[in-house]
Design a protein around this motif. Sequence first.
Motif, PDB file in Angstrom:
ATOM      1  N   UNK A  20       0.836  -1.212   0.000  1.00 56.54           N
ATOM      2  CA  UNK A  20       0.000   0.000   0.000  1.00 56.54           C
ATOM      3  C   UNK A  20       0.869   1.261   0.000  1.00 56.54           C
ATOM      4  N   UNK A  21       1.930   1.229   0.781  1.00 55.28           N
ATOM      5  CA  UNK A  21       2.853   2.380   0.837  1.00 55.28           C
ATOM      6  C   UNK A  21       3.511   2.589  -0.528  1.00 55.28           C
ATOM      7  N   UNK A  22       3.964   1.489  -1.138  1.00 59.49           N
ATOM      8  CA  UNK A  22       4.586   1.576  -2.465  1.00 59.49           C
ATOM      9  C   UNK A  22       3.594   2.107  -3.497  1.00 59.49           C
ATOM     10  N   UNK A  23       2.335   1.659  -3.391  1.00 60.09           N
ATOM     11  CA  UNK A  23       1.302   2.142  -4.317  1.00 60.09           C
ATOM     12  C   UNK A  23       1.043   3.631  -4.113  1.00 60.09           C
ATOM     13  N   UNK A  24       0.943   4.034  -2.848  1.00 58.24           N
ATOM     14  CA  UNK A  24       0.674   5.442  -2.531  1.00 58.24           C
ATOM     15  C   UNK A  24       1.812   6.343  -3.012  1.00 58.24           C
ATOM     16  N   UNK A  25       3.033   5.811  -2.976  1.00 60.05           N
ATOM     17  CA  UNK A  25       4.210   6.569  -3.429  1.00 60.05           C
ATOM     18  C   UNK A  25       4.398   6.471  -4.949  1.00 60.05           C
ATOM     19  N   UNK A  26       3.486   5.742  -5.610  1.00 60.87           N
ATOM     20  CA  UNK A  26       3.518   5.562  -7.070  1.00 60.87           C
ATOM     21  C   UNK A  26       4.838   4.948  -7.554  1.00 60.87           C
ATOM     22  N   UNK A  27       5.338   3.982  -6.808  1.00 63.22           N
ATOM     23  CA  UNK A  27       6.569   3.279  -7.191  1.00 63.22           C
ATOM     24  C   UNK A  27       6.256   2.329  -8.338  1.00 63.22           C
ATOM     25  N   UNK A  28       7.043   2.387  -9.392  1.00 63.45           N
ATOM     26  CA  UNK A  28       6.838   1.498 -10.544  1.00 63.45           C
ATOM     27  C   UNK A  28       7.002   0.034 -10.121  1.00 63.45           C
ATOM     28  N   UNK A  29       6.034  -0.798 -10.531  1.00 61.49           N
ATOM     29  CA  UNK A  29       6.094  -2.223 -10.184  1.00 61.49           C
ATOM     30  C   UNK A  29       5.813  -2.485  -8.712  1.00 61.49           C
ATOM     31  N   UNK A  30       4.994  -1.616  -8.086  1.00 66.24           N
ATOM     32  CA  UNK A  30       4.740  -1.718  -6.644  1.00 66.24           C
ATOM     33  C   UNK A  30       4.176  -3.082  -6.235  1.00 66.24           C
ATOM     34  N   UNK A  31       3.230  -3.613  -7.020  1.00 64.83           N
ATOM     35  CA  UNK A  31       2.617  -4.894  -6.662  1.00 64.83           C
ATOM     36  C   UNK A  31       3.640  -6.026  -6.700  1.00 64.83           C
ATOM     37  N   UNK A  32       4.451  -6.036  -7.751  1.00 63.12           N
ATOM     38  CA  UNK A  32       5.475  -7.084  -7.894  1.00 63.12           C
ATOM     39  C   UNK A  32       6.529  -6.964  -6.793  1.00 63.12           C
ATOM     40  N   UNK A  33       6.987  -5.729  -6.540  1.00 66.73           N
ATOM     41  CA  UNK A  33       7.991  -5.505  -5.494  1.00 66.73           C
ATOM     42  C   UNK A  33       7.453  -5.900  -4.123  1.00 66.73           C
ATOM     43  N   UNK A  34       6.171  -5.644  -3.897  1.00 61.89           N
ATOM     44  CA  UNK A  34       5.542  -6.032  -2.626  1.00 61.89           C
ATOM     45  C   UNK A  34       5.587  -7.531  -2.425  1.00 61.89           C
ATOM     46  N   UNK A  35       5.316  -8.287  -3.503  1.00 58.95           N
ATOM     47  CA  UNK A  35       5.359  -9.751  -3.409  1.00 58.95           C
ATOM     48  C   UNK A  35       6.783 -10.250  -3.148  1.00 58.95           C
ATOM     49  N   UNK A  36       7.748  -9.664  -3.849  1.00 60.11           N
ATOM     50  CA  UNK A  36       9.147 -10.075  -3.663  1.00 60.11           C
ATOM     51  C   UNK A  36       9.596  -9.801  -2.227  1.00 60.11           C
ATOM     52  N   UNK A  37       9.265  -8.607  -1.708  1.00 58.85           N
ATOM     53  CA  UNK A  37       9.657  -8.241  -0.341  1.00 58.85           C
ATOM     54  C   UNK A  37       9.006  -9.167   0.681  1.00 58.85           C
ATOM     55  N   UNK A  38       7.738  -9.514   0.453  1.00 60.26           N
ATOM     56  CA  UNK A  38       7.031 -10.420   1.369  1.00 60.26           C
ATOM     57  C   UNK A  38       7.653 -11.812   1.339  1.00 60.26           C
ATOM     58  N   UNK A  39       8.029 -12.274   0.142  1.00 59.80           N
ATOM     59  CA  UNK A  39       8.666 -13.592   0.006  1.00 59.80           C
ATOM     60  C   UNK A  39      10.007 -13.633   0.728  1.00 59.80           C
TER      61      UNK A  39
END
Length: 432
Positions: free
Chosen positions: A182-201
């Motif tokens: 959500x933070x990555x999305x709010x900051x409009x980071x490119x590829x936020x959804x993918x990066x979120x999954x990688x970080x969670x993994x």
Amino acid sequence: MIENYFKLKQFGTTMKTEVLAGFTTFLTMVYIIIVNPAILSAAGIPFNQVFMATIIAAVIGTLTMGLFAKYPIAVAPGMGLNAYFTTVVASQGLTYQAVLGTVFLAGLVIIVLSLTNLRKVLIEAIPAPLKFGITAGIGLFIAFLGLKMAGIVQPNDETMITLGNLTEPVTALAIGGLLLTLILMAKRVTGALFLGMIATAIAGFFLGLLQFDGFISMPPAPTLINITEAVSGVFSNGLYTVVFAFILVTIFDSTGTLVGVSEQGGFMKEGKLERTKPATLSDAFATTAGAAFGTSPSCAYIESSAGVAAGGRTGLTSVVVAALFLVSMFLSPAIAAIALLPAITAPILIIVGCFMMEGLAKIQWRNFDDAFPAFAIILTMPLTSSIATGIAVGFITYPIMKVVTGKWKEVHPLIYVFAVIFLIQMIYFPMH
């Protein structure tokens, strides 16, 4: 060459965005290559056979969608349809080969229907309130699925559903992944959804929740069933209603997803969808080929909305997904480990559910004859865990509301036809 074929500039996207979107869609739906064999093996089909059949169906359907329809929508064997398949085998004492015969025949019928204009006319005949309701209903459905996968909500005998134990390690990890994304999305980071999954993994790995027992293994050899024997089993057992049920649910599951994701991505122009035939042939080819190798019907995947939310706008996204399914043949141990940790993908489904609510603003809520059918779809899909059931309720209530308010001429004749078909199906052939 690739950029020109998929018209990346025209759709305001780049190769990097499309590849990231492909990875995002793949990671949200890759569970199917583990879950589908687990479900269908209960019907007697060998696990390894279903594993390969699932990948083959996904590659054929998704490549057809990507290369010819050029939409960022993935296709694979559908959840719900696999459970129904197993139920038919168990309840009627049939061989799994005979039921695969029903799937094969259903696939052939769907190919014929897709080659005609019927499915194109159907997509265009769906009135705007139902289209927006379908999109929002799918959004709530996948968000609810994400909440359940993460353990944020759980079943309860008294209230049906209640808040889960948020201190459970997997649930806590999912919440952490959700907040980070959500933070990555709010900051409009490119590829936020993918990066979120990688970080969670990565977090899951260091917390001991993600454990790998290996990464690479040789895939089992695919196995073709005896088509002639399977189809003759359909006629000898009189399994015509099963064929009809597979046709109806596959068509409307895919149509609902196609409409929902297309509305989300802005592909629908004045209620019409270009390249409808190759788009609708995708699930038909996948269903027929999948049955020949040993799996239940395929349909367009609602998880494709995650790739669209990540910026996917062309068929290149689907081509990436298909390529990743091919690679997954050799990475089954690693894929199984990721698929068994729902905290990685659950946050994405929850966030994408939010994106799919946008169409609700376009529904004329003060026109009750428009509002209630849309509301009925939105309510029914997540509560029944069925896209097809939600669509059925919408198709039944919409013409009724229009007839009693004297607006029956506004309804396309095809909607009346399917309203009757759905009513009969829900009464006499319900799919639970």
